[in-house]
Design a protein around this motif. Structure first.
Motif, PDB file in Angstrom:
ATOM      1  N   ILE A 122       0.813  -1.258   0.090  1.00  0.00           N
ATOM      2  CA  ILE A 122       0.207  -0.063   0.057  1.00  0.00           C
ATOM      3  C   ILE A 122       0.890   1.296  -0.037  1.00  0.00           C
ATOM      4  O   ILE A 122       1.744   1.292   0.877  1.00  0.00           O
ATOM      5  N   GLY A 123       0.742   1.969  -0.706  1.00  0.00           N
ATOM      6  CA  GLY A 123       1.366   3.359  -0.926  1.00  0.00           C
ATOM      7  C   GLY A 123       0.737   4.563  -1.277  1.00  0.00           C
ATOM      8  O   GLY A 123      -0.339   4.509  -2.016  1.00  0.00           O
ATOM      9  N   LEU A 124       1.368   5.709  -1.004  1.00  0.00           N
ATOM     10  CA  LEU A 124       0.751   7.174  -1.250  1.00  0.00           C
ATOM     11  C   LEU A 124       1.745   7.905  -1.892  1.00  0.00           C
ATOM     12  O   LEU A 124       2.797   7.807  -1.276  1.00  0.00           O
ATOM     13  N   THR A 125       1.622   8.664  -2.848  1.00  0.00           N
ATOM     14  CA  THR A 125       2.562   9.629  -3.360  1.00  0.00           C
ATOM     15  C   THR A 125       1.799  10.820  -3.596  1.00  0.00           C
ATOM     16  O   THR A 125       0.942  11.015  -4.280  1.00  0.00           O
ATOM     17  N   GLY A 126       2.530  12.106  -3.003  1.00  0.00           N
ATOM     18  CA  GLY A 126       2.086  13.460  -3.597  1.00  0.00           C
ATOM     19  C   GLY A 126       2.658  13.571  -4.577  1.00  0.00           C
ATOM     20  O   GLY A 126       3.925  13.733  -5.048  1.00  0.00           O
ATOM     21  N   ILE A 127       1.828  14.204  -5.791  1.00  0.00           N
ATOM     22  CA  ILE A 127       2.394  14.801  -7.035  1.00  0.00           C
ATOM     23  C   ILE A 127       1.869  16.174  -7.180  1.00  0.00           C
ATOM     24  O   ILE A 127       1.275  16.650  -6.481  1.00  0.00           O
ATOM     25  N   ASP A 128       2.402  16.639  -8.335  1.00  0.00           N
ATOM     26  CA  ASP A 128       2.116  18.059  -8.889  1.00  0.00           C
ATOM     27  C   ASP A 128       2.695  18.940  -7.481  1.00  0.00           C
ATOM     28  O   ASP A 128       1.585  19.955  -7.020  1.00  0.00           O
ATOM     29  N   LEU A 129       4.109  18.519  -7.220  1.00  0.00           N
ATOM     30  CA  LEU A 129       4.446  19.566  -5.939  1.00  0.00           C
ATOM     31  C   LEU A 129       4.509  21.022  -6.229  1.00  0.00           C
ATOM     32  O   LEU A 129       4.904  21.364  -7.352  1.00  0.00           O
ATOM     33  N   MET A 130       4.298  21.736  -4.960  1.00  0.00           N
ATOM     34  CA  MET A 130       4.540  23.263  -5.214  1.00  0.00           C
ATOM     35  C   MET A 130       5.379  23.593  -3.768  1.00  0.00           C
ATOM     36  O   MET A 130       4.922  22.968  -2.689  1.00  0.00           O
ATOM     37  N   ASP A 131       6.139  24.678  -3.832  1.00  0.00           N
ATOM     38  CA  ASP A 131       6.751  25.144  -2.817  1.00  0.00           C
ATOM     39  C   ASP A 131       5.537  25.725  -1.799  1.00  0.00           C
ATOM     40  O   ASP A 131       4.545  26.560  -2.216  1.00  0.00           O
ATOM     41  N   GLU A 132       5.755  25.732  -0.479  1.00  0.00           N
ATOM     42  CA  GLU A 132       4.603  26.287   0.552  1.00  0.00           C
ATOM     43  C   GLU A 132       4.431  27.732   0.311  1.00  0.00           C
ATOM     44  O   GLU A 132       3.427  28.291   0.693  1.00  0.00           O
ATOM     45  N   THR A 133       5.565  28.398  -0.280  1.00  0.00           N
ATOM     46  CA  THR A 133       5.403  29.718  -0.410  1.00  0.00           C
ATOM     47  C   THR A 133       4.970  30.217  -1.690  1.00  0.00           C
ATOM     48  O   THR A 133       4.516  31.421  -2.058  1.00  0.00           O
ATOM     49  N   ASP A 134       4.490  29.169  -2.709  1.00  0.00           N
ATOM     50  CA  ASP A 134       4.065  29.388  -4.021  1.00  0.00           C
ATOM     51  C   ASP A 134       2.753  29.955  -3.726  1.00  0.00           C
ATOM     52  O   ASP A 134       1.994  29.579  -2.957  1.00  0.00           O
ATOM     53  N   GLY A 135       2.093  30.847  -4.650  1.00  0.00           N
ATOM     54  CA  GLY A 135       0.771  31.343  -4.677  1.00  0.00           C
ATOM     55  C   GLY A 135      -0.233  30.148  -4.907  1.00  0.00           C
ATOM     56  O   GLY A 135       0.140  29.367  -5.606  1.00  0.00           O
ATOM     57  N   ILE A 136      -1.262  30.323  -4.313  1.00  0.00           N
ATOM     58  CA  ILE A 136      -2.371  29.296  -4.645  1.00  0.00           C
ATOM     59  C   ILE A 136      -3.572  29.921  -5.303  1.00  0.00           C
ATOM     60  O   ILE A 136      -3.824  31.121  -4.614  1.00  0.00           O
ATOM     61  N   GLN A 137      -4.291  29.116  -6.418  1.00  0.00           N
ATOM     62  CA  GLN A 137      -5.282  29.692  -6.971  1.00  0.00           C
ATOM     63  C   GLN A 137      -6.529  29.601  -5.966  1.00  0.00           C
ATOM     64  O   GLN A 137      -6.746  28.662  -5.470  1.00  0.00           O
ATOM     65  N   LEU A 138      -7.085  30.833  -5.789  1.00  0.00           N
ATOM     66  CA  LEU A 138      -8.304  30.706  -4.925  1.00  0.00           C
ATOM     67  C   LEU A 138      -9.496  30.302  -5.622  1.00  0.00           C
ATOM     68  O   LEU A 138      -9.484  30.381  -6.677  1.00  0.00           O
ATOM     69  N   ASN A 139     -10.324  29.760  -4.800  1.00  0.00           N
ATOM     70  CA  ASN A 139     -11.645  29.047  -5.193  1.00  0.00           C
ATOM     71  C   ASN A 139     -12.708  30.381  -5.088  1.00  0.00           C
ATOM     72  O   ASN A 139     -12.725  30.844  -4.122  1.00  0.00           O
ATOM     73  N   LEU A 140     -13.008  30.751  -6.353  1.00  0.00           N
ATOM     74  CA  LEU A 140     -13.999  31.884  -6.262  1.00  0.00           C
ATOM     75  C   LEU A 140     -15.248  31.681  -5.569  1.00  0.00           C
ATOM     76  O   LEU A 140     -15.810  32.565  -5.237  1.00  0.00           O
ATOM     77  N   ASP A 141     -15.615  30.235  -5.502  1.00  0.00           N
ATOM     78  CA  ASP A 141     -16.791  29.978  -4.794  1.00  0.00           C
ATOM     79  C   ASP A 141     -16.840  30.526  -3.351  1.00  0.00           C
ATOM     80  O   ASP A 141     -17.689  30.932  -2.641  1.00  0.00           O
ATOM     81  N   VAL A 142     -15.608  30.215  -2.966  1.00  0.00           N
ATOM     82  CA  VAL A 142     -15.400  30.879  -1.321  1.00  0.00           C
ATOM     83  C   VAL A 142     -15.380  32.330  -1.329  1.00  0.00           C
ATOM     84  O   VAL A 142     -15.851  33.003  -0.317  1.00  0.00           O
ATOM     85  N   LEU A 143     -14.914  33.005  -2.472  1.00  0.00           N
ATOM     86  CA  LEU A 143     -14.802  34.582  -2.194  1.00  0.00           C
ATOM     87  C   LEU A 143     -16.238  35.119  -2.369  1.00  0.00           C
ATOM     88  O   LEU A 143     -16.723  36.336  -2.319  1.00  0.00           O
TER      89      LEU A 143
END
Length: 135
Positions: free
Chosen positions: A108-129
């Motif tokens: 059993i295994g899990l892999t995190g993919i499409d990695l980004m630095d924690e300081t990279d900008g995050i696309q906001l979910n417009l539904d939240v706004l």
């Protein structure tokens, strides 16, 4: 170098493309609860590795190996990149539940993919706004 001897230091080229956690089990498992327990350990281990490297995963890959050595993988993108155990676990269980047939698993295994630095900008979910008072 011609004799395979190279004393130069190895320097990594940027951030990794993926970070994973997997274990070969000592006993084959088939019950959802048991697999869920192993996925919980995997989610915990993966989230620790991501946080240690200051990375977030934009997607998740589930890997299972059957007793017949068949490898089954499923992956998905995450709504919001994360390094947290609970969203990783929820996503892993959802991927597992989508499998058409269940069997005996030995890895059993899990892999995190499409990695980004924690300081990279995050696309906001417009539904939240969105302000629902506007109609």
């Amino acid at each position: 170098l011609a004799q395979g001897i190279d004393l130069r230091m190895v320097t990594p080229r940027g951030r990794p493309k993926s970070i994973g956690w997997e274990r070969t089990l000592s006993v084959d498992v088939d019950k959802r609860e048991t697999i869920g327990s192993h996925l919980h350990q995997a989610a915990h281990g993966l989230s620790l590795r991501l946080r240690r490297r200051h990375l977030r995963a934009g997607g998740l890959r589930l890997k299972l190996k059957t007793t017949q050595f068949e490898t089954i993988t499923r992956q998905t993108s995450l709504i919001e990149p994360t390094d947290q155990e609970q969203p990783i676990l929820r996503t892993a269980m959802a991927l597992f539940d989508q499998l058409p047939s269940k069997g005996l698993y030995r890895l059993i295994g899990l892999t995190g993919i499409d990695l980004m630095d924690e300081t990279d900008g995050i696309q906001l979910n417009l539904d939240v706004l969105r302000d629902d008072s506007d109609g």
